[in-house]
Design an enzyme around this catalytic site. Structure first.
Site, PDB file in Angstrom:
ATOM      1  N   ASP A 319      -1.838   2.937  -3.301  1.00  0.00           N
ATOM      2  CA  ASP A 319      -0.592   2.165  -3.227  1.00  0.00           C
ATOM      3  C   ASP A 319       0.641   3.071  -3.169  1.00  0.00           C
ATOM      4  OD1 ASP A 319      -1.506   2.565  -6.046  1.00  0.00           O
ATOM      5  OD2 ASP A 319       0.467   1.773  -6.510  1.00  0.00           O
ATOM      6  N   ASN A 320       0.460   4.375  -3.399  1.00  0.00           N
ATOM      7  CA  ASN A 320       1.564   5.332  -3.257  1.00  0.00           C
ATOM      8  C   ASN A 320       1.405   6.179  -2.001  1.00  0.00           C
ATOM      9  OD1 ASN A 320       2.806   4.533  -5.623  1.00  0.00           O
ATOM     10  ND2 ASN A 320       1.686   5.990  -6.882  1.00  0.00           N
TER      11      ASN A 320
END
Length: 566
Positions: A319-320
């Site tokens: 998600d990063n």
């Protein structure tokens, strides 16, 4: 330097006239948006690509800093900073903007995979349907000078994905992210960009932190911090975890439109990030394969570049990881000082997100990305096998780019494993400052005495000296510079690879601590220096910023290591 012949955008209304909301116009809203009031509380979101949610304004916003370089690139006049409505938009006060109906704001969901393992437990509902933009709200998408940009507030208040948190960012972490984005762009590494930073003295939030001069690895106290909103800008904010969310839903057939929504978000990713490489008239299978290939190329280049400049993305979850292949989400990050392959600034990051393990972490994220694409081509055996071949080729592509990077960093035409391996061992044994060592090496030094300024310990060991001298002799043979002209040419070339200045945490601490007192000059000083990282600057700047980490700072919490930034 402002170009007098260039036409600048001077009025907020001109900014809004450029708005073009492809994300919300082309994708599906959460069908339950209107059933949930203002969408500012944690809840499950089961379908749709985004949730409509307005940011929460910070009280009496105070201007801290803006990116002069990015304003110039966008053609934004600095007169905009005096416009009340410009300030309102980028401090979260959309409800009081006169053309409110021309502004759309939204937050998105995504899945969480940590080092390739799917997680659901951190979601308050144990389903994964509560992950997403907990405090990041997009407030503008615009086409400016032929390029599409998305403007996103970080710290803009609660969204359905806030998981019970307050949706705020604090000045400390906002200063870090603002300067890091400015610096990374100037290092010529793809990144989200900084636009503006506002804070407030009328609103504080509580955060865990460390006692002064503590050596603790875990936060010890709760402190009150001023809130802030930083605006970051990118071609899109699509993440691997975002594609992954729709891939999981399609794989499990969680709702009737799950596969269709996956196809929509993947095609939107291609349109936003890969339209030059992937033509519109291709079949879906062809597009998916080209997307995987193109993302692999960008991601491997990105990670090789991170290591080139000493950057460690301390929390490199899926998600990063931007699906466009650029640096995103400067939470617990750090630029390495004393060289250590296992360097990791975040106490919760572990070995899997450490400095030299970033290629492996990237491979895990790429595997998650490919897994998310597979439902789209599952009925085409040939395409499915090709996708798996692309997925399995990641390690070889990554290794080749790493070797090319190391060769260029050392001034070699071709990677030499023996020379590299001995250098890494010497750097560890001698406790070398990563940035200073390679910059000094770029001067094409004659012997060890020229690089001793990068050592954290005095070189008193005769065996170590002998090893260094031997390495230098071997290196000089390999670089093969026979005259002053070729030496100068190679030196100039290496100095474009090895920056002189990197953003050291103890400089950031000084900047944000002064900012907490209302003194923003250190931020602007760092901004000026770190936007010229490859340049030889003044003697005064060199003495202050081209220097090793002070011994007193080693092991100190908040300087040598951080908790997950708020």
């Amino acid at each position: 330097m402002k170009n007098r012949d260039k036409k600048y955008i001077e009025k907020f209304e001109e900014v809004l006239n450029l708005a073009d909301y492809s994300f919300v116009n082309n994708l599906n809203p959460d069908p339950e948006t209107n059933l949930n009031k203002d969408n500012k509380f944690a809840r499950e979101v089961f379908s749709g690509h985004y949730v409509e949610v307005e940011p929460t304004a910070i009280k009496e916003p105070i201007y801290v800093v803006h990116s002069k370089n990015f304003f110039e690139e966008l053609g934004f006049s600095e007169e905009l900073l005096k416009e009340d409505e410009f300030i309102k938009l980028f401090s979260g006060d959309i409800s009081n903007v006169s053309r409110k109906n021309d502004i759309k704001s939204w937050a998105t969901g995504y899945a969480l995979s940590i080092y390739g393992t799917e997680y659901y437990a951190q979601c308050p509902f144990q389903t994964g349907n509560g992950y997403g933009d907990g405090r990041a709200i997009s407030v503008l998408e615009a086409v400016i000078n032929g390029k599409r940009w998305e403007f996103q507030l970080k710290g803009g208040g609660k969204t359905p994905y806030c998981r019970g948190a307050d949706g705020r960012a604090v000045l400390r972490s906002s200063v870090r992210e603002f300067l890091a984005q400015e610096h990374m762009h100037s290092l010529e590494i793809p990144t989200s960009r900084s636009l503006t930073l506002f804070t407030s003295k009328k609103e504080q939030v509580t955060r865990p932190w460390f006692n002064e001069n503590s050596y603790s690895k875990d936060p010890e106290v709760m402190i009150e911090e001023d809130v802030a909103i930083t605006t970051r800008v990118a071609s899109s904010f699509l993440r691997v975890g975002q594609i992954e969310l729709f891939g999981r839903r399609a794989r499990k057939n969680e709702h009737k439109d799950a596969l269709k929504e996956l196809e929509m978000i993947v095609l939107h990713l291609i349109d936003r990030e890969y339209s030059e490489e992937i033509k519109e008239d291709l079949s879906l299978e062809e597009k998916v394969l080209l997307l995987a290939q193109s993302f692999q190329d960008r991601l491997t280049s990105l990670v090789a570049n991170w290591i080139k400049v000493g950057y460690c993305q301390g929390n490199f979850n899926s998600d990063n990881c931007a699906a466009g292949g650029f640096t995103l989400d400067y939470g617990p990050f750090g630029f390495i000082e004393m060289f250590e392959p296992k360097y990791q600034s975040w106490t919760g990051g572990g070995m899997h997100f450490s400095f030299f393990n970033q290629p492996r972490a990237a491979q895990k994220n790429f595997k998650s990305f490919c897994s998310a694409l597979k439902p789209l081509i599952s009925l085409n055996k040939e395409a499915f096998e090709k996708l798996e071949n692309i997925e399995n080729s990641f390690a070889n592509v990554m290794q080749e780019k790493m070797q090319n990077m190391w060769a260029s960093k050392m001034g070699l035409e071709k990677f030499d494993f023996g020379l590299f391996d001995e250098l890494i061992n010497l750097m560890i044994d001698t406790k070398v400052d990563y940035t200073i060592f390679f910059r000094e090496l770029s001067n094409i030094v004659d012997d060890i005495s020229n690089i001793e300024k990068s050592f954290y310990v005095n070189l008193e060991n005769d065996i170590l000296k002998q090893r260094w001298n031997s390495w230098f002799e071997n290196w000089k043979v390999k670089i093969n510079v026979n005259d002053e002209e070729s030496k100068q040419k190679l030196s100039n070339q290496m100095k474009l690879i090895n920056p002189k200045y990197t953003l050291r945490e103890w400089h950031l601490v000084w900047a944000y601590k002064e900012a907490e007192k209302g003194n923003y000059k250190p931020i602007k000083e760092l901004q000026e220096i770190m936007t010229n990282p490859y340049s030889e600057q003044t003697k005064e700047i060199e003495e202050k910023y081209y220097t090793k980490k002070p011994k007193d700072f080693f092991g100190i919490a908040g300087i040598s290591h951080v908790s997950c930034s708020s």
